[in-house]
Design an enzyme around this catalytic site. Structure first.
Site, PDB file in Angstrom:
ATOM      1  N   TYR A  31     -22.573 -23.035 -54.534  1.00  0.00           N
ATOM      2  CA  TYR A  31     -22.626 -22.816 -55.979  1.00  0.00           C
ATOM      3  C   TYR A  31     -22.161 -24.056 -56.720  1.00  0.00           C
ATOM      4  O   TYR A  31     -21.612 -24.983 -56.120  1.00  0.00           O
ATOM      5  CB  TYR A  31     -21.798 -21.585 -56.363  1.00  0.00           C
ATOM      6  CG  TYR A  31     -20.317 -21.833 -56.431  1.00  0.00           C
ATOM      7  CD1 TYR A  31     -19.535 -21.897 -55.290  1.00  0.00           C
ATOM      8  CD2 TYR A  31     -19.685 -22.029 -57.664  1.00  0.00           C
ATOM      9  CE1 TYR A  31     -18.168 -22.135 -55.363  1.00  0.00           C
ATOM     10  CE2 TYR A  31     -18.326 -22.256 -57.752  1.00  0.00           C
ATOM     11  CZ  TYR A  31     -17.568 -22.317 -56.600  1.00  0.00           C
ATOM     12  OH  TYR A  31     -16.234 -22.558 -56.679  1.00  0.00           O
ATOM     13  N   ARG A  50     -24.401 -32.761 -56.591  1.00  0.00           N
ATOM     14  CA  ARG A  50     -23.444 -32.097 -55.693  1.00  0.00           C
ATOM     15  C   ARG A  50     -24.026 -30.788 -55.161  1.00  0.00           C
ATOM     16  O   ARG A  50     -23.771 -30.417 -54.014  1.00  0.00           O
ATOM     17  CB  ARG A  50     -22.111 -31.867 -56.407  1.00  0.00           C
ATOM     18  CG  ARG A  50     -21.007 -31.474 -55.442  1.00  0.00           C
ATOM     19  CD  ARG A  50     -19.641 -31.528 -56.053  1.00  0.00           C
ATOM     20  NE  ARG A  50     -19.505 -30.555 -57.121  1.00  0.00           N
ATOM     21  CZ  ARG A  50     -18.450 -30.497 -57.936  1.00  0.00           C
ATOM     22  NH1 ARG A  50     -17.452 -31.348 -57.804  1.00  0.00           N
ATOM     23  NH2 ARG A  50     -18.377 -29.590 -58.880  1.00  0.00           N
ATOM     24  N   LYS A 149     -19.347 -26.971 -51.633  1.00  0.00           N
ATOM     25  CA  LYS A 149     -18.894 -26.000 -52.642  1.00  0.00           C
ATOM     26  C   LYS A 149     -19.550 -24.678 -52.258  1.00  0.00           C
ATOM     27  O   LYS A 149     -20.633 -24.323 -52.719  1.00  0.00           O
ATOM     28  CB  LYS A 149     -19.323 -26.486 -54.029  1.00  0.00           C
ATOM     29  CG  LYS A 149     -18.333 -26.101 -55.104  1.00  0.00           C
ATOM     30  CD  LYS A 149     -18.560 -26.886 -56.364  1.00  0.00           C
ATOM     31  CE  LYS A 149     -18.065 -26.164 -57.601  1.00  0.00           C
ATOM     32  NZ  LYS A 149     -16.709 -25.658 -57.586  1.00  0.00           N
ATOM     33  N   GLU A 182      -5.322 -30.129 -53.217  1.00  0.00           N
ATOM     34  CA  GLU A 182      -5.810 -29.772 -54.549  1.00  0.00           C
ATOM     35  C   GLU A 182      -5.369 -28.359 -54.870  1.00  0.00           C
ATOM     36  O   GLU A 182      -4.784 -27.679 -54.022  1.00  0.00           O
ATOM     37  CB  GLU A 182      -7.341 -29.884 -54.594  1.00  0.00           C
ATOM     38  CG  GLU A 182      -8.038 -28.996 -53.561  1.00  0.00           C
ATOM     39  CD  GLU A 182      -9.537 -29.236 -53.464  1.00  0.00           C
ATOM     40  OE1 GLU A 182     -10.140 -29.771 -54.405  1.00  0.00           O
ATOM     41  OE2 GLU A 182     -10.108 -28.854 -52.411  1.00  0.00           O
TER      42      GLU A 182
END
Ligand code: PLP
Length: 286
Positions: A31, A50, A149, A182
């Site tokens: 996604y 991306r 992702k 992160e």
């Protein structure tokens, strides 16, 4: 609300997918989250690139040609008469028999959701947010690369759950070596001795698009930048800390594990980068 599903826009109530979709069964899919300002999308080319990278890394052929995406996203905004919008592209492996083999799914499922952008409460930007370091580590890059992702988001969900339980805004995940990576949906920065520091991609992070913009802005402002591997102690000594992602832009951090970062108030570097980000935002919209 109009949702794009596979090859057309359908009403929200008709936007249904099969219980045999491998996105649902296995989290097999990818996604992107995008943001539009007055109808123009932030870093569109980079988000689409991306999306393609994630697809390539899981061996998925997105059935919509790359060149068609900008107009499709434009249509999603227009159809829903949106200006400031949140957009989510989801591409799953598609519907197939039960089993892990992607070959069971002849056709990926494509969904585009466009909805009004919901701003974060303004006090978060003026007061900063609280973070904890979570016991949940970031997925090993050699097990499930954070650069994909993917719909398989449980790693981040478990960390977020831990942070929420502790009353924090979000959680910082460490890697197997105990270095900072992160937060659950954002990259982390801190300022030390006047230099802007952020964990390197090699630490096992998603290379955020906002992260890259902020690094560029910092260099343009003459700030020293550093991408390296940092222990959580670095945050104890930091003068400032902030998070970045497409929806929050630059979010100041007030405290980490109940220790104030600097004075606790958003610091000068954070404020000046965010001001600069806003001032030249137009450059990043299409
Ligand atoms: N890290 C993770 C795990 C994310 O999910 C995201 C965005 O959702 C980011 C970082 C920030 O990425 P971007 O700046 O491209 O929105």
């Amino acid at each position: 609300m109009w949702i794009f599903l596979n090859d057309r826009f359908v009403k929200r109530e008709d936007a249904l997918i099969s219980v045999f979709d491998h996105g649902f069964l296995y989290g097999d899919g990818i996604y992107e989250t995008l943001r539009a300002y007055d109808g123009r999308i932030f870093m569109l080319t980079q988000h689409l690139a991306r999306l393609q990278r994630s697809a390539r890394l899981i061996g998925l052929d997105i059935p919509i040609p790359e060149k068609d995406w900008p107009s499709l996203l434009g249509d999603a905004i227009a159809r829903n008469t949106l200006h400031d919008a949140y957009l989510r592209i989801t591409v799953s492996r598609g519907t197939g028999e039960i089993g892990l083999d992607p070959g069971l799914c002849p056709k990926p499922t494509v969904v585009v959701i466009a909805k009004p952008f919901q701003a974060y409460p303004p006090h978060l930007f003026t007061q900063g947010v609280s973070l904890i370091t979570t016991s949940v580590h970031r997925n090993l890059a050699t097990a499930l690369s954070p650069q994909i992702k993917s719909l398989n988001f449980l790693n981040n969900i478990l960390a977020k759950q831990e942070a929420t339980k502790a009353g924090a805004f979000d959680g910082i995940m460490l890697n197997a070596e105990g270095r900072l990576t992160e937060c659950t949906t954002s990259n982390i920065f801190f300022v030390q001795h006047g230099a802007l520091c952020t964990p390197s991609v090699a630490c096992g992070i998603l290379d955020g698009i906002t992260r890259e913009v902020v690094l560029t802005l910092a260099r343009e402002q003459g700030l020293k930048t550093e991408e390296s591997a940092y222990t959580p102690e670095a945050l104890r000594q930091a003068e400032e800390c902030f998070l970045t992602n497409t929806t929050m832009e630059i979010m100041p951090v007030r405290d980490v594990d109940q220790h104030l970062v600097g004075s606790g108030n958003p610091g000068p570097v954070t404020l000046s980068l965010h001001k600069q980000f806003r001032a030249i935002l137009d450059r990043f919209l299409s």
